[in-house]
Design a protein around this motif. Sequence first.
Motif, PDB file in Angstrom:
ATOM      1  N   UNK A   1      -3.512   0.535  -1.422  1.00  0.00           N
ATOM      2  CA  UNK A   1      -3.007  -0.280  -0.598  1.00  0.00           C
ATOM      3  C   UNK A   1      -1.786  -0.029  -0.202  1.00  0.00           C
ATOM      4  N   UNK A   2      -1.157  -0.173   1.223  1.00  0.00           N
ATOM      5  CA  UNK A   2       0.006   0.283   1.613  1.00  0.00           C
ATOM      6  C   UNK A   2       0.932  -0.405   0.725  1.00  0.00           C
ATOM      7  N   UNK A   3       0.981  -1.473   0.431  1.00  0.00           N
ATOM      8  CA  UNK A   3       2.094  -2.211  -0.536  1.00  0.00           C
ATOM      9  C   UNK A   3       2.046  -1.817  -1.987  1.00  0.00           C
ATOM     10  N   UNK A   4       1.183  -1.158  -2.429  1.00  0.00           N
ATOM     11  CA  UNK A   4       1.010  -0.749  -3.922  1.00  0.00           C
ATOM     12  C   UNK A   4       2.225  -0.036  -4.374  1.00  0.00           C
ATOM     13  N   UNK A   5       2.828  -0.505  -5.361  1.00  0.00           N
ATOM     14  CA  UNK A   5       3.803   0.186  -6.217  1.00  0.00           C
ATOM     15  C   UNK A   5       3.344   0.666  -7.527  1.00  0.00           C
ATOM     16  N   UNK A   6       3.727   1.521  -8.128  1.00  0.00           N
ATOM     17  CA  UNK A   6       3.548   1.875  -9.604  1.00  0.00           C
ATOM     18  C   UNK A   6       3.998   0.827 -10.342  1.00  0.00           C
ATOM     19  N   UNK A   7       3.150   0.385 -11.404  1.00  0.00           N
ATOM     20  CA  UNK A   7       3.832  -0.685 -11.978  1.00  0.00           C
ATOM     21  C   UNK A   7       5.090  -0.350 -13.261  1.00  0.00           C
ATOM     22  N   UNK A   8       5.712  -1.232 -13.670  1.00  0.00           N
ATOM     23  CA  UNK A   8       6.838  -0.859 -14.407  1.00  0.00           C
ATOM     24  C   UNK A   8       6.880  -1.778 -15.564  1.00  0.00           C
ATOM     25  N   UNK A   9       7.522  -1.219 -16.590  1.00  0.00           N
ATOM     26  CA  UNK A   9       7.576  -1.981 -17.892  1.00  0.00           C
ATOM     27  C   UNK A   9       6.488  -1.873 -18.918  1.00  0.00           C
ATOM     28  N   UNK A  10       6.141  -3.290 -19.439  1.00  0.00           N
ATOM     29  CA  UNK A  10       4.747  -2.915 -20.467  1.00  0.00           C
ATOM     30  C   UNK A  10       3.527  -2.621 -19.719  1.00  0.00           C
ATOM     31  N   UNK A  11       3.281  -3.282 -18.665  1.00  0.00           N
ATOM     32  CA  UNK A  11       1.899  -3.003 -18.011  1.00  0.00           C
ATOM     33  C   UNK A  11       1.842  -1.659 -17.668  1.00  0.00           C
ATOM     34  N   UNK A  12       3.036  -0.798 -17.048  1.00  0.00           N
ATOM     35  CA  UNK A  12       2.825   0.635 -16.897  1.00  0.00           C
ATOM     36  C   UNK A  12       2.594   1.353 -18.076  1.00  0.00           C
ATOM     37  N   UNK A  13       3.158   1.276 -19.155  1.00  0.00           N
ATOM     38  CA  UNK A  13       2.682   1.811 -20.451  1.00  0.00           C
ATOM     39  C   UNK A  13       1.363   1.800 -21.033  1.00  0.00           C
ATOM     40  N   UNK A  14       1.107   0.445 -20.886  1.00  0.00           N
ATOM     41  CA  UNK A  14      -0.623   0.124 -21.298  1.00  0.00           C
ATOM     42  C   UNK A  14      -1.291   0.718 -20.288  1.00  0.00           C
ATOM     43  N   UNK A  15      -1.046   1.160 -19.091  1.00  0.00           N
ATOM     44  CA  UNK A  15      -2.171   1.575 -18.336  1.00  0.00           C
ATOM     45  C   UNK A  15      -2.035   2.961 -18.285  1.00  0.00           C
ATOM     46  N   UNK A  16      -1.018   3.729 -18.981  1.00  0.00           N
ATOM     47  CA  UNK A  16      -1.029   5.216 -18.967  1.00  0.00           C
ATOM     48  C   UNK A  16       0.156   5.487 -17.833  1.00  0.00           C
ATOM     49  N   UNK A  17       0.834   5.034 -17.103  1.00  0.00           N
ATOM     50  CA  UNK A  17       1.777   5.385 -16.189  1.00  0.00           C
ATOM     51  C   UNK A  17       3.233   5.732 -16.889  1.00  0.00           C
ATOM     52  N   UNK A  18       3.592   7.068 -16.671  1.00  0.00           N
ATOM     53  CA  UNK A  18       4.958   7.263 -17.145  1.00  0.00           C
ATOM     54  C   UNK A  18       6.204   6.480 -16.620  1.00  0.00           C
ATOM     55  N   UNK A  19       7.124   6.181 -17.390  1.00  0.00           N
ATOM     56  CA  UNK A  19       8.284   5.399 -16.969  1.00  0.00           C
ATOM     57  C   UNK A  19       8.991   6.085 -15.897  1.00  0.00           C
ATOM     58  N   UNK A  20       8.958   7.385 -15.712  1.00  0.00           N
ATOM     59  CA  UNK A  20       9.724   7.995 -14.568  1.00  0.00           C
ATOM     60  C   UNK A  20       9.077   7.464 -13.353  1.00  0.00           C
ATOM     61  N   UNK A  21       7.788   7.022 -13.143  1.00  0.00           N
ATOM     62  CA  UNK A  21       7.232   6.674 -12.053  1.00  0.00           C
ATOM     63  C   UNK A  21       7.264   5.124 -11.636  1.00  0.00           C
ATOM     64  N   UNK A  22       7.818   4.520 -12.421  1.00  0.00           N
ATOM     65  CA  UNK A  22       7.960   3.176 -12.292  1.00  0.00           C
ATOM     66  C   UNK A  22       8.559   2.569 -10.845  1.00  0.00           C
ATOM     67  N   UNK A  23       7.905   1.889 -10.206  1.00  0.00           N
ATOM     68  CA  UNK A  23       8.091   1.086  -9.137  1.00  0.00           C
ATOM     69  C   UNK A  23       8.047   2.264  -7.854  1.00  0.00           C
ATOM     70  N   UNK A  24       7.480   3.395  -8.175  1.00  0.00           N
ATOM     71  CA  UNK A  24       7.141   4.229  -7.097  1.00  0.00           C
ATOM     72  C   UNK A  24       6.220   3.770  -5.964  1.00  0.00           C
ATOM     73  N   UNK A  25       6.616   4.005  -4.803  1.00  0.00           N
ATOM     74  CA  UNK A  25       5.756   3.385  -3.536  1.00  0.00           C
ATOM     75  C   UNK A  25       4.614   4.291  -3.199  1.00  0.00           C
ATOM     76  N   UNK A  26       3.561   4.185  -4.158  1.00  0.00           N
ATOM     77  CA  UNK A  26       2.442   5.056  -3.906  1.00  0.00           C
ATOM     78  C   UNK A  26       1.757   4.836  -2.621  1.00  0.00           C
ATOM     79  N   UNK A  27       1.674   3.452  -2.041  1.00  0.00           N
ATOM     80  CA  UNK A  27       0.961   3.068  -1.093  1.00  0.00           C
ATOM     81  C   UNK A  27       1.622   3.768   0.320  1.00  0.00           C
ATOM     82  N   UNK A  28       2.893   3.739   0.334  1.00  0.00           N
ATOM     83  CA  UNK A  28       3.606   4.292   1.443  1.00  0.00           C
ATOM     84  C   UNK A  28       3.578   5.910   1.440  1.00  0.00           C
ATOM     85  N   UNK A  29       3.627   6.485   0.060  1.00  0.00           N
ATOM     86  CA  UNK A  29       3.400   7.743  -0.047  1.00  0.00           C
ATOM     87  C   UNK A  29       2.075   8.199   0.518  1.00  0.00           C
TER      88      UNK A  29
END
Length: 125
Positions: A17-45
């Motif tokens: 989805x266009x508005x999707x951003x990579x999760x940050x914080x505890x949710x990101x770590x639980x889902x396997x997202x690295x901290x360096x990608x927190x709040x990355x606008x993947x939808x816009x990308x």
Amino acid sequence: MEAAVIYAREHGNLRVPFTYRVPAGQDAAAEGWPASLANFPLGQWTADARRFYARSDMDQDRAMQLEKLGMIWSHFDVAWEEGLTAAFFFFFFFFFFFFVDGPRRRATSLLRWTPRTRATGSGSG
């Protein structure tokens, strides 16, 4: 590209989805997202990647990498294909059950099948 790989691994495609951003914080770590990608606008990308691809401004290697991840280059084409598939199955259902199987017999069995399916919550009836 790393965010696209992780998203595709979790969802099976890059229908982001266009508005999707990579999760940050505890949710990101639980889902396997690295901290360096927190709040990355993947939808816009991904929207930018579609635009570059449409203008032929994307190199072939990048386009092939994204296609392997399940990139959807045109949402209009996907919506058309899904609508066409739904229309085909509707036509098949209507034609087979009401013309081939006979309207009276099918209507009777359909009247028995519907309450059972609703009661059990399954389509096996």
